[in-house]
Design a protein around this motif. Structure first.
Motif, PDB file in Angstrom:
ATOM      1  N   PHE A 132       0.788  -1.301   0.099  1.00  0.00           N
ATOM      2  CA  PHE A 132       0.047   0.158  -0.077  1.00  0.00           C
ATOM      3  C   PHE A 132       0.828   1.249  -0.174  1.00  0.00           C
ATOM      4  CE2 PHE A 132       0.923  -0.721   4.515  1.00  0.00           C
ATOM      5  CZ  PHE A 132       0.930   0.636   5.034  1.00  0.00           C
ATOM      6  N   THR A 133       0.273   2.570  -0.395  1.00  0.00           N
ATOM      7  CA  THR A 133       0.801   3.616  -0.318  1.00  0.00           C
ATOM      8  C   THR A 133       0.090   4.409   0.373  1.00  0.00           C
ATOM      9  OG1 THR A 133      -0.112   4.165  -2.357  1.00  0.00           O
ATOM     10  CG2 THR A 133       2.174   3.692  -2.505  1.00  0.00           C
ATOM     11  N   ASP A 134       0.225   5.568   1.298  1.00  0.00           N
ATOM     12  CA  ASP A 134      -0.500   6.446   1.850  1.00  0.00           C
ATOM     13  C   ASP A 134       0.067   8.023   1.751  1.00  0.00           C
ATOM     14  OD1 ASP A 134       0.554   6.872   4.825  1.00  0.00           O
ATOM     15  OD2 ASP A 134       1.529   5.342   3.904  1.00  0.00           O
ATOM     16  N   GLN A 135      -0.600   8.590   2.578  1.00  0.00           N
ATOM     17  CA  GLN A 135      -0.270  10.081   2.596  1.00  0.00           C
ATOM     18  C   GLN A 135       1.172  10.412   3.429  1.00  0.00           C
ATOM     19  OE1 GLN A 135      -3.671  12.340   3.055  1.00  0.00           O
ATOM     20  NE2 GLN A 135      -4.289  12.163   1.078  1.00  0.00           N
ATOM     21  N   THR A 136       1.805   9.375   4.102  1.00  0.00           N
ATOM     22  CA  THR A 136       2.835   9.591   4.802  1.00  0.00           C
ATOM     23  C   THR A 136       4.078   9.574   3.960  1.00  0.00           C
ATOM     24  OG1 THR A 136       2.997   7.600   5.717  1.00  0.00           O
ATOM     25  CG2 THR A 136       1.770   9.104   6.973  1.00  0.00           C
ATOM     26  N   ASN A 137       3.832   8.916   2.889  1.00  0.00           N
ATOM     27  CA  ASN A 137       4.883   8.427   1.899  1.00  0.00           C
ATOM     28  C   ASN A 137       5.857   9.603   1.790  1.00  0.00           C
ATOM     29  OD1 ASN A 137       3.054   5.867   0.147  1.00  0.00           O
ATOM     30  ND2 ASN A 137       3.999   5.748   2.147  1.00  0.00           N
ATOM     31  N   GLY A 138       7.236   9.359   1.693  1.00  0.00           N
ATOM     32  CA  GLY A 138       8.364  10.300   1.196  1.00  0.00           C
ATOM     33  C   GLY A 138       8.405  11.372   2.218  1.00  0.00           C
ATOM     34  N   GLY A 144       8.319   4.691  -1.573  1.00  0.00           N
ATOM     35  CA  GLY A 144       7.833   3.868  -2.277  1.00  0.00           C
ATOM     36  C   GLY A 144       6.730   2.889  -1.654  1.00  0.00           C
ATOM     37  N   GLY A 145       6.133   3.122  -0.411  1.00  0.00           N
ATOM     38  CA  GLY A 145       5.063   2.555  -0.059  1.00  0.00           C
ATOM     39  C   GLY A 145       5.565   1.271   0.683  1.00  0.00           C
ATOM     40  N   ARG A 146       4.762   0.705   1.472  1.00  0.00           N
ATOM     41  CA  ARG A 146       4.971  -0.469   2.487  1.00  0.00           C
ATOM     42  C   ARG A 146       4.073  -1.590   2.240  1.00  0.00           C
ATOM     43  NH1 ARG A 146       4.305   2.536   8.114  1.00  0.00           N
ATOM     44  NH2 ARG A 146       2.676   4.047   6.575  1.00  0.00           N
ATOM     45  N   TYR A 147       4.344  -2.727   3.021  1.00  0.00           N
ATOM     46  CA  TYR A 147       4.010  -3.976   2.924  1.00  0.00           C
ATOM     47  C   TYR A 147       3.295  -4.612   4.152  1.00  0.00           C
ATOM     48  CZ  TYR A 147       7.003  -4.250  -1.536  1.00  0.00           C
ATOM     49  OH  TYR A 147       7.622  -4.149  -2.330  1.00  0.00           O
ATOM     50  N   ILE A 148       2.199  -5.207   4.135  1.00  0.00           N
ATOM     51  CA  ILE A 148       1.684  -6.104   5.244  1.00  0.00           C
ATOM     52  C   ILE A 148       1.643  -7.588   4.817  1.00  0.00           C
ATOM     53  CG2 ILE A 148      -0.150  -6.389   6.827  1.00  0.00           C
ATOM     54  CD1 ILE A 148      -1.059  -3.486   6.310  1.00  0.00           C
ATOM     55  N   ASP A 149       2.344  -8.470   5.708  1.00  0.00           N
ATOM     56  CA  ASP A 149       2.037  -9.640   5.538  1.00  0.00           C
ATOM     57  C   ASP A 149       0.732 -10.330   5.934  1.00  0.00           C
ATOM     58  OD1 ASP A 149       4.545  -9.881   4.409  1.00  0.00           O
ATOM     59  OD2 ASP A 149       5.436 -10.526   6.161  1.00  0.00           O
ATOM     60  N   LEU A 150       0.005 -11.276   5.043  1.00  0.00           N
ATOM     61  CA  LEU A 150      -1.581 -11.867   5.604  1.00  0.00           C
ATOM     62  C   LEU A 150      -1.414 -13.163   5.218  1.00  0.00           C
ATOM     63  CD1 LEU A 150      -3.659  -8.927   3.979  1.00  0.00           C
ATOM     64  CD2 LEU A 150      -2.832  -9.298   6.422  1.00  0.00           C
ATOM     65  N   ARG A 151      -2.273 -13.806   5.964  1.00  0.00           N
ATOM     66  CA  ARG A 151      -2.621 -15.163   5.531  1.00  0.00           C
ATOM     67  C   ARG A 151      -4.181 -15.344   5.118  1.00  0.00           C
ATOM     68  NH1 ARG A 151       2.101 -18.188   4.998  1.00  0.00           N
ATOM     69  NH2 ARG A 151       3.542 -17.644   6.625  1.00  0.00           N
ATOM     70  N   ILE A 152      -4.266 -16.527   4.134  1.00  0.00           N
ATOM     71  CA  ILE A 152      -5.679 -16.567   3.826  1.00  0.00           C
ATOM     72  C   ILE A 152      -6.495 -16.865   5.087  1.00  0.00           C
ATOM     73  CG2 ILE A 152      -7.302 -18.112   2.926  1.00  0.00           C
ATOM     74  CD1 ILE A 152      -4.644 -18.436   0.731  1.00  0.00           C
ATOM     75  N   ARG A 190      -3.733   9.326   5.899  1.00  0.00           N
ATOM     76  CA  ARG A 190      -2.053   9.101   6.765  1.00  0.00           C
ATOM     77  C   ARG A 190      -2.157   7.965   7.767  1.00  0.00           C
ATOM     78  NH1 ARG A 190       1.310  12.894   7.173  1.00  0.00           N
ATOM     79  NH2 ARG A 190       1.900  12.224   9.349  1.00  0.00           N
ATOM     80  N   ILE A 191      -1.482   6.790   7.168  1.00  0.00           N
ATOM     81  CA  ILE A 191      -1.339   5.554   8.135  1.00  0.00           C
ATOM     82  C   ILE A 191      -0.064   5.848   8.827  1.00  0.00           C
ATOM     83  CG2 ILE A 191      -1.187   3.225   8.033  1.00  0.00           C
ATOM     84  CD1 ILE A 191      -3.735   4.062   6.720  1.00  0.00           C
ATOM     85  N   GLU A 192      -0.427   6.289  10.167  1.00  0.00           N
ATOM     86  CA  GLU A 192       0.728   6.844  11.044  1.00  0.00           C
ATOM     87  C   GLU A 192       0.899   5.350  11.945  1.00  0.00           C
ATOM     88  OE1 GLU A 192      -0.681  10.223  13.070  1.00  0.00           O
ATOM     89  OE2 GLU A 192      -0.267  11.601  11.206  1.00  0.00           O
ATOM     90  N   ALA A 193       1.515   4.307  11.233  1.00  0.00           N
ATOM     91  CA  ALA A 193       1.745   3.143  12.077  1.00  0.00           C
ATOM     92  C   ALA A 193       2.693   2.311  11.461  1.00  0.00           C
ATOM     93  CB  ALA A 193       0.435   2.453  12.153  1.00  0.00           C
TER      94      ALA A 193
END
Length: 204
Positions: A132-138, A144-152, A190-193
């Protein structure tokens, strides 16, 4: 009756504090594991010059509002597609489903993906990719955005915990090839996490 009511309220308050403390401990444990990985010369994505002086990643404050239990819509008829990367590599993914949730008053439809090559490996057969990208990028976070790992998920909900959002390896070292988050995964929020930007990637 009054004493009973007060006791119930105190009990609920105690359980709430206990749950919050337990959650914070979970995230701090995740942060410590990530720092240990990055400090390990055999596992770290850091360049040698950065590894020598590595003291830990910088994180946003832990905020439980960024742990979201989203409605999950399985999308079984999507066609595979290639995701551009920071190199010429073009890995093949398929949209596995869409997470529907509301954050900061905004309704979000958030696609999650499955890598067709990885799903053939036993360890990753239920792995889902959530870039994902969000308004905190840069600014506070990697441009370049960030990732989250998930499971089905087994049911019709999925947990998106942005407190566990991390940077792609190419944020630290140009030798890596990292998927670029699709436009559909750009959050107008803004994903401040999660993990903050590495060194000079922040504008301020």
């Amino acid at each position: 009756m009054m004493r009973l009511s007060i006791a119930l309220l105190l009990g609920i308050s105690y359980l709430s504090v206990l749950a919050q403390t337990s959650y914070e401990e979970e995230i701090r444990s995740w942060q410590n594991e990530l720092n240990s990985e990055y400090a390990d010369p055999k596992a770290s994505p850091l360049e040698k010059k950065d590894l020598k002086k590595f003291e830990g990643l910088e994180f946003f404050p832990i905020a439980e509002k960024y742990r979201i239990v989203a409605e999950f819509e399985f999308t079984p008829f999507e066609k595979p597609f290639t995701i551009p990367t920071t190199t010429e590599r073009l890995p093949v993914y398929v949209q596995y489903g869409i997470a529907h949730f509301e954050l900061e008053g905004q309704k979000v439809n958030f696609p999650v993906y499955q890598n067709l090559e990885l799903r053939e490996q036993e360890e990753y057969k239920d792995y889902l990719f959530a870039p994902f990208t969000d308004q905190t990028n840069g600014f506070e976070s990697y441009g370049g955005g960030r990732y989250i790992d998930l499971r089905i998920p087994k049911g019709d909900t999925i947990v998106l915990d942005f407190n566990k959002a991390y940077n792609p390896y190419c944020a630290y070292n140009g030798k890596y090839s990292c998927p670029i988050p699709p436009a559909e995964n750009d959050l107008a929020l803004r994903i401040e996490a999660g993990v903050k930007a590495w060194k000079n990637d922040k504008k301020h």
